[in-house]
Design a protein around this motif. Structure first.
Motif, PDB file in Angstrom:
ATOM      1  N   LEU A 485      48.577  22.358  32.694  1.00 19.79           N
ATOM      2  CA  LEU A 485      49.286  22.475  33.967  1.00 19.79           C
ATOM      3  C   LEU A 485      50.685  21.874  33.874  1.00 19.79           C
ATOM      4  N   SER A 497      54.175  30.018  39.332  1.00 22.32           N
ATOM      5  CA  SER A 497      52.831  29.798  38.793  1.00 22.32           C
ATOM      6  C   SER A 497      51.853  29.427  39.900  1.00 22.32           C
ATOM      7  N   LEU A 498      52.299  28.631  40.868  1.00 16.38           N
ATOM      8  CA  LEU A 498      51.423  28.287  41.995  1.00 16.38           C
ATOM      9  C   LEU A 498      51.174  29.508  42.875  1.00 16.38           C
ATOM     10  N   THR A 500      50.958  32.589  41.687  1.00 18.75           N
ATOM     11  CA  THR A 500      49.920  33.294  40.929  1.00 18.75           C
ATOM     12  C   THR A 500      48.573  32.602  41.071  1.00 18.75           C
ATOM     13  N   LEU A 501      48.571  31.266  41.014  1.00 18.76           N
ATOM     14  CA  LEU A 501      47.321  30.520  41.148  1.00 18.76           C
ATOM     15  C   LEU A 501      46.657  30.781  42.497  1.00 18.76           C
ATOM     16  N   SER A 502      47.448  30.888  43.567  1.00 12.56           N
ATOM     17  CA  SER A 502      46.863  31.164  44.883  1.00 12.56           C
ATOM     18  C   SER A 502      46.181  32.527  44.907  1.00 12.56           C
ATOM     19  N   LEU A 628      42.437  36.581  36.076  1.00  9.60           N
ATOM     20  CA  LEU A 628      43.750  36.228  35.533  1.00  9.60           C
ATOM     21  C   LEU A 628      44.298  37.331  34.633  1.00  9.60           C
ATOM     22  N   LEU A 668      47.843  28.641  32.589  1.00 10.01           N
ATOM     23  CA  LEU A 668      46.978  28.741  33.761  1.00 10.01           C
ATOM     24  C   LEU A 668      45.552  29.086  33.352  1.00 10.01           C
ATOM     25  N   LEU A 672      42.343  26.703  34.059  1.00  6.04           N
ATOM     26  CA  LEU A 672      41.219  27.180  34.859  1.00  6.04           C
ATOM     27  C   LEU A 672      39.939  27.251  34.048  1.00  6.04           C
TER      28      LEU A 672
END
Length: 689
Positions: A485, A497-498, A500-502, A628, A668, A672
């Motif tokens: 991270l 990136s956050l 995409t993470l959401s 992902l 990511l 994960l």
């Protein structure tokens, strides 16, 4: 006697404190000594029973010390600019050097040039051979190979599936894709087997190759298409080599696994007979690893076919190019007509290689027909029969698929899609259409989730990831997740990136809800599972680009359709793993629960789900990884964030943007994976557990 009695009386007459200490505070150890010792002992026992709690307490101590220091040095909630590294200059220089020297440097002239020519000649040779065999020869060869491996039923399935490629009007594109896949799979098998052989025979090489294979498998295909295109240009060589990079890791992993898990007793017996290392490898290790090798071949074929459409972006041609062109013109019928042959090829190759693996345990055939089918006689019969059919086709002048046998499915499919768009997009009364659902999902789920993640301080996110990884893993797991991270921040792509993470978290949540419910229903009903299996097969092998079109038609463009595409892609694996995990629960445990009067729902909640916990956690992990994998594809339909950056980098030839975004997606995925897949605890952790 008197002294003892007096002592006893005196002790019994003294007042006791609240902790049971004489006088409450008159003990030699100071006030409340025994109470403190008891509390400490209770805390120690609790920490021994729950080692994760001790790790979290230690993490809290570290955070209490380190966070104030970090805030003093780097105030603010966004990732500090001082901790970022700008890679655009060195990557831009590397891209310029490749472009300037591609036509003159010896590395390109005498290595990459020869490699490119070898790929082109191999693909063209296979393609001309398939065309020379004609549709009858290729169809017969597919059926005969399946007959040799598994029998008449699979032979009919293979022949009909290959013939359907012609019925759909895609015979020539199918032969183009098949020729490219044959060369790519052959190269992937050779490269993967050599890497797996090295990793299987050397512990040091195994440790070195493992992170390399992880990166090759997690790195989005679009990310390494750009450097491949820079080196080889647009065309077949770049497509084949990109496919090899993507499809070789499963072969390498399973080869190494088969060699390392060889029966120790057999190896010891062979060694005691004086066999050399080469003889032990050829006569013991490789034969014992046959199942893993065939499974590696199966996985390599499936991954190579999944690259068919993506490789078309850089000039692979064939079915993938037809799908990509249909996507550009939003022609669902044409996309489906080109996508179904890929599914048919995948089903045939998957069933054939799986049957070859299961056939290793079958006893030798006893009948005359069985003996003809097995051994070298079977392969000789396949070659002779296929050659005769191909020769007959040439004599009849029927090499190409007859046009009168082609069925046009594009028009009815497009009509069905138009009806769905007209009636479902915004025309459903009361509950609203799919456009309303997409808007509500974006407003109520995606926006708050993205806003919440981006509002969290960077150090808080690192602590959350560390805590989650510690709860299910080890210190090494937590350190890997935190570093992955942090690497995203160092690359300078913290906010996208956050974003995409959401999207990934929302898609995983929807996938798990639907997947667990469907998997439970399939595990409890054999009929429902039988009906569901072909649907899952189609969804698992259908190219991602194909179902992007109906997703966009139903949900429009934006982050919601990107999430929907990810759910469709990841759902089959979650359903399959959940169903298998529930079906493998010990029947004795279920029988015991039934004998105690447990209802069907109680058996599910109290027996099956707890005992299937490892399978459910694996389903969670695979759901995360597969979701992902569709991030890049989602970037094409409005998903934005890292997926858009990778696609933009490929389209514009911007090596820095594409590779940095691809590396962030890898980080990511690594993070994960570490926070969703439990790690076996060793040493003190196991003792404490």
């Amino acid at each position: 006697m008197t002294a003892a009695t007096g002592t006893t009386a005196r002790t019994g007459s003294e007042p006791t404190g609240p902790q049971g200490t004489p006088g409450g505070s008159g003990g030699p150890g100071g006030p409340g000594t025994s109470g403190t010792s008891a509390s400490a002992a209770g805390l120690a026992a609790t920490l021994r029973r729950r080692p994760g709690l001790g790790k979290l307490l230690l993490l809290a101590v570290f955070a209490a010390v380190l966070v104030p220091l970090a805030l003093t040095r780097w105030p603010g909630t966004v990732w500090p600019e001082a901790l970022t590294v700008d890679l655009s200059a060195p990557l831009g220089s590397a891209s310029d050097w490749i472009i300037d020297n591609r036509d003159s440097h010896p590395l390109f002239l005498y290595f990459f040039g020869y490699l490119s020519n070898a790929v082109v000649l191999s693909v063209r040779g296979v393609y001309l051979l398939l065309l020379a065999m004609g549709w009858a020869g290729v169809t017969a060869a597919a059926g005969l190979i399946a007959w040799r491996v598994a029998g008449v039923r699979l032979a009919l399935t293979a022949a009909v599936s290959v013939a359907l490629c012609g019925v759909l009007g895609m015979w020539i594109p199918t032969m183009q894709t098949l020729s490219l896949m044959i060369v790519a799979v052959a190269a992937s098998v050779v490269v993967g087997a050599l890497l797996g052989l090295a990793a299987g025979l050397s512990d040091r090489l195994h440790r070195v190759l493992r992170p390399v294979l992880d990166t090759m498998q997690v790195l989005p295909a679009f990310a390494y298409l750009l450097p491949v295109v820079l080196i080889f240009g647009i065309g077949v060589p770049a497509a084949v080599l990109a496919t090899v990079v993507y499809a070789a890791p499963p072969m390498a992993r399973l080869t190494a696994l088969g060699l390392r898990d060889a029966d120790g007793g057999v190896m010891e017996a062979v060694t005691s007979l004086g066999a050399t290392a080469r003889q032990r490898l050829l006569t013991a290790r490789l034969p014992l690893a046959r199942k893993q090798l065939l499974l590696g071949l199966n996985q390599t074929i499936m991954m190579a076919l999944s690259m068919a459409v993506i490789a078309s972006v850089i000039g692979a041609g064939g079915l993938g190019d037809r799908v990509y062109q249909a996507l550009a013109s939003v022609d669902v019928g044409a996309a489906l007509a080109a996508g179904l042959p890929i599914v048919l090829l995948a089903v045939v190759l998957d069933r054939t290689t799986a049957a070859a693996g299961s056939g290793l345990d079958r006893p030798p055939a006893s009948s005359a027909a069985g003996r003809l089918r097995t051994g070298w006689r079977g392969w000789a019969a396949v070659v002779v029969a296929a050659a005769l059919v191909a020769f007959a086709g040439r004599l009849a002048g029927r090499l190409d698929w007859p046009e009168s046998w082609i069925a046009n499915i594009a028009e009815p499919v497009n009509s069905a899609v138009d009806w769905m768009t007209a009636h479902l997009y915004s025309g459903v009364p009361v509950i609203g259409g799919t456009a309303d659902w997409a808007g509500h999902f974006t407003t109520w789920v995606l926006d708050p989730l993205r806003g919440g993640l981006q509002a969290l301080p960077w150090w808080a996110l690192l602590l959350v990831v560390a805590a989650l990884a510690l709860l299910i893993g080890t210190w090494q797991t937590a350190l890997t997740a935190v570093l992955a991270l942090a690497a995203i921040g160092v690359l300078g792509v913290w906010k996208p990136s956050l974003d995409t993470l959401s999207q990934v978290l929302a898609a995983v949540a929807v996938t798990l809800v639907i997947g667990f419910a469907t998997g439970i229903a399939a595990a409890r009903s054999a009929r429902f599972e039988a009906l569901l299996r072909p649907v899952l097969d189609v969804f698992q092998t259908l190219p991602q680009f194909v179902y992007l079109i109906p997703v966009v038609a139903l949900f429009g463009v934006g982050r919601a359709p990107a999430v929907a595409a990810a759910v469709v892609y990841a759902l089959p694996a979650v359903v399959r793993i959940t169903t298998q995990g529930l079906r493998q629960v010990d029947p004795a445990a279920l029988e015991s629960a039934r004998s105690l009067g447990a209802t069907s729902g109680q058996q599910l909640r109290q027996v099956q789900l707890p005992l299937a916990g490892p399978a459910l956690r694996l389903a969670l992990n695979q759901g995360v990884v597969l979701v992902l994998a569709v991030v890049i594809i989602g970037g094409l339909v409005g998903g934005g964030a890292l997926g858009y950056d990778v696609v933009f980098g490929l389209a514009q030839g911007d090596l820095a943007t594409g590779l940095v975004a691809g590396a962030a997606i890898v980080c990511l995925g690594l993070m994960l994976d570490r926070v969703t897949q439990p790690t076996e605890r060793r040493g003190g952790d196991r003792k404490g557990a």
